[in-house]
Enzyme design. Structure first.
Site, mmCIF file in Angstrom:
data_model
loop_
_atom_site.group_PDB
_atom_site.id
_atom_site.type_symbol
_atom_site.label_atom_id
_atom_site.label_comp_id
_atom_site.label_asym_id
_atom_site.label_seq_id
_atom_site.Cartn_x
_atom_site.Cartn_y
_atom_site.Cartn_z
ATOM 1 N N GLU A 55 -9.341 -25.945 -14.076
ATOM 2 C CA GLU A 55 -8.002 -26.374 -13.673
ATOM 3 C C GLU A 55 -7.926 -27.860 -13.924
ATOM 4 O O GLU A 55 -8.739 -28.621 -13.409
ATOM 5 C CB GLU A 55 -7.780 -26.112 -12.174
ATOM 6 N N ASP B 269 -1.859 -31.851 -0.896
ATOM 7 C CA ASP B 269 -3.242 -32.268 -1.108
ATOM 8 C C ASP B 269 -3.762 -33.169 -0.008
ATOM 9 O O ASP B 269 -3.030 -33.982 0.547
ATOM 10 C CB ASP B 269 -3.370 -32.984 -2.460
ATOM 11 N N TYR C 127 -4.367 -16.829 -6.759
ATOM 12 C CA TYR C 127 -5.101 -17.920 -6.114
ATOM 13 C C TYR C 127 -4.884 -17.785 -4.622
ATOM 14 O O TYR C 127 -3.782 -17.994 -4.136
ATOM 15 C CB TYR C 127 -4.554 -19.256 -6.625
#
Lengths: 404, 278
Positions: free
Chosen positions: B50, B61, B176
């Site tokens: 990735e 994040d 995912y």
């Protein structure tokens, strides 16, 4: 514009205002924003919710706020009659509390036990901390470390009200970073936490919900001007950061297409390629940030730029999605005022009307004279005086080179 | 869907082991050091890569990847530079799947059609766009379809069964699974929670299941690799770059690759160490 629009359809079921709005959030938050929408619809349908709000408005916030004829200022400009919608007289000194009251009552209804919020200048943080204190809920306010340094009195006010002020050091440590950090907290504490967003932006249903809670401003103003003058105003004027005070004033007039809607963005040191301003509509282009598509200040790679304004409350690189749409379709007009113009308007209003306006509505004041002259002597204008200027005296003194 | 991703998962299934998916941020700490790392990742044990494209406001994040994005932007990183790194990687590596990962606005800014064409031209296989949930990714899906590029969707602990149907509709490549409600790199879910989540997802999709968010150490990676089809590690690698802020760039390369080898070893032997998967 040609055909009349069906304004009731804004936003649509996907939270869109034309191409703007939407729900651009990480998957972890999607179930939460959908749940929030369901809870909001249920509250809207419950007369008990509206009754509780109304009771707080009357006895705690101090509504209705007056509609005041600014006689000397009107004479000074020599044009249309200018009325101030005096939301600076609300408890906590600004319009922010209208929204906090609605959202936190909703949070309580949803069984949420912890409130988080972001704040820039601290006004939304103070309003959130105030309602949390009143309702007995723990409150965490995210605030950029740079802003904490600039806004010490509001930081202390929040602490006195029992809130925890959490400094944000990521990015440039200002409002957009505080919002990022609040979203990170929300994504981590999904079960018990309610995120009280301070402006009419973010993922659906926030822009609609915040607009609805702020629409008390426009509903009162509409009734008050009809009573005073027997007709609708020719124009409404309000400052635009995220734009919640403006959309709150505009919305109840939106179908009255003969009423001009005028927003005033912060032009900072001038709208040019240096980006030392916070005028997302006049100096930005559409993009996606903080859960919605809207006009944003960004570079050619789509990186978000830090805004600048003398008014910390307008210092945000985006704008609420409904304003983006009203701009595109031409229903509202978006002007701008520089730091210097706002500063001059602040002083003028203090001397002529005996009112210290906040630096945010000072931007609206800086354009209201032009609008008044353009409309002429028979005209009527309602301007939202959405905050009081006590919080800004240090900034103003500094800008004028006066030591306190 | 990208053939490269499907082939990689098929061959790993034959070998009865999970994939190690390694995340690094493009242009972190600079273009050339990043390219050196990227180029060497497959040999160090990365099965799928990735490649993050930097964004000024990475809302999902944690601190590690936030700082990586800032380093990358400071070094002149952008979506275009990311695509250029992908293109250079593909010149010397024909079969390691490479997926672009980031936020919507740089893509919006480039335009969905232009992004799809550039992604295809670079030799990348698909994209994960954190703030484009299924409700908002139609323009990207339409743009990707003619090029056979994959849209990797995310499922989380808050994704209930009803939403899962939504998430899977249009998903390709792999699914995912974000193992904890939170930001990247924060903490890891328990092995038991992950095992039951993977079983739940396996019941409703044939897509390979990758598990990530908070996986930093070989032991945690091995525990996930027993049940899931892939383990995603990002913050742990990015932290190795952060550990040498002013040191020689070769040190950063070496540190990242050593960490990849360590995690790869754990993932490769996870099932053989305690018997094969039922």
């Amino acid at each position: 514009m040609t055909a009349r629009r069906n304004w009731q359809d804004l936003p649509d079921s996907e939270g869109r205002f034309g191409p703007y709005g939407g729900r651009f959030v990480a998957e972890t938050l999607m179930p939460l924003v959908l749940d929030l929408e369901r809870a909001y619809r249920a509250a809207q349908a419950d007369p008990g919710f509206a009754a509780t709000m109304a009771d707080f408005w009357t006895h705690y916030v101090g509504r209705p706020s007056p509609l005041y004829f600014a006689e000397r200022l009107s004479a000074h400009f020599g044009g249309a009659k200018i009325y101030f919608k005096r939301d600076e007289l609300n408890h906590t000194g600004a319009h922010k509390i209208n929204n906090c009251l609605g959202q936190i009552l909703l949070a309580q209804r949803m069984g949420k036990t912890r409130i988080i919020a972001e704040t820039g200048a601290g006004q939304h943080g103070v309003a959130t901390a105030t309602i949390c204190a009143r309702l007995g809920l723990p409150c965490v306010v995210f605030m950029g470390a740079t802003d904490i340094e600039r806004q010490k009195p509001n930081v202390f006010r929040m602490k006195l009200l029992g809130a925890e002020v959490r400094p944000v050091t990521s990015g440039a440590a200002t409002l957009k970073d505080a919002m990022n950090e609040a979203l990170r907290d929300w994504v981590t504490n999904v079960a018990d936490t309610f995120y009280c967003i301070g402006t009419a932006a973010g993922p659906h249903p926030y822009p609609e919900m915040v607009r609805d809670f702020q629409s008390i401003i426009g509903r009162e103003a509409r009734a008050q001007i009809l009573e005073r003058e027997g007709r609708l105003p020719d124009a409404l004027v309000a400052c635009i950061g995220g734009g919640s005070n403006a959309i709150g004033l505009f919305h109840p007039f939106i179908a009255d297409e003969e009423v001009r809607l005028i927003g005033v963005e912060a032009a900072g040191r001038g709208i040019d390629e240096r980006f030392e301003h916070s005028a997302a509509i006049n100096g930005g282009r559409p993009g996606v940030l903080h859960g919605n598509r809207t006009y944003l200040m960004q570079n050619e790679d789509g990186q978000i730029l830090e805004g600048h304004s003398i008014s910390a409350g307008l210092d945000y690189p985006g704008v609420g999605p409904e304003h983006s749409y009203l701009h595109d379709i031409g229903r509202a007009q978006y002007l701008s005022a520089t730091d210097k113009e706002a500063l001059a308007a602040f002083q003028l209003c203090a001397r002529l009307e005996g009112i210290l306006p906040a630096l945010e509505p000072s931007h609206a004041l800086a354009r209201v004279g032009d609008v008044a002259k353009e409309i002429g002597r028979d005209g009527l204008i309602v301007m939202n005086l959405c905050g009081r200027g006590d919080k800004d005296v240090f900034t103003v003194a500094d800008a004028l080179g006066v030591g306190l | 869907m990208s053939a490269r991703i499907a082939q990689r998962f098929a061959s790993l299934a034959r070998a009865n082991r999970a994939a190690l998916i390694t995340y690094i941020m493009a242009s972190d700490p600079d273009h050339e050091t990043c390219f050196e790392i990227l180029h060497a990742l497959p040999a160090a044990g990365a099965d799928i890569i990735e490649l993050g494209f930097p964004f000024s406001d990475p809302m999902a994040d944690g601190p590690s990847i936030q700082k990586a994005a800032l380093r990358a932007l400071k070094a002149g990183g952008s979506l275009r530079q990311t695509l250029e790194l992908a293109r250079r990687f593909r010149e010397s590596n024909a079969d390691t799947p490479l997926i672009l990962m980031g936020y919507a606005n740089p893509i919006e800014s480039m335009g969905y059609e232009a992004f799809a064409q550039a992604t295809h031209a670079s030799g990348a296989d698909g994209a994960i766009v954190v703030d484009l949930p299924p409700e908002e990714d139609t323009p990207l899906r339409s743009a990707f379809a003619p090029h056979g590029l994959s849209i990797i969707r995310l499922a989380t602990p808050t994704t209930d069964d009803k939403r899962l149907t939504n998430v899977l509709d249009g998903a390709s490549g792999f699914l995912y699974y974000v193992s904890v409600a939170g930001v990247t790199g924060a903490n890891v879910a328990t092995a038991q929670a992950i095992e039951s989540a993977v079983s739940r997802l396996k019941r409703v999709t044939a897509l390979p299941i990758a598990v990530g968010f908070g996986v930093r150490e070989p032991q945690a990676a091995a525990a996930i690799a027993k049940h899931a089809d892939a383990v995603v590690v990002g913050s742990a690698f990015v932290d190795e770059i952060a550990a040498v802020p002013d040191g020689p760039k070769a040190d950063a390369v070496e540190r990242v690759l050593r960490k990849v080898q360590l995690l790869s070893e754990a993932v490769r032997t996870a099932r053989t160490k305690e018997g094969t998967r039922a």
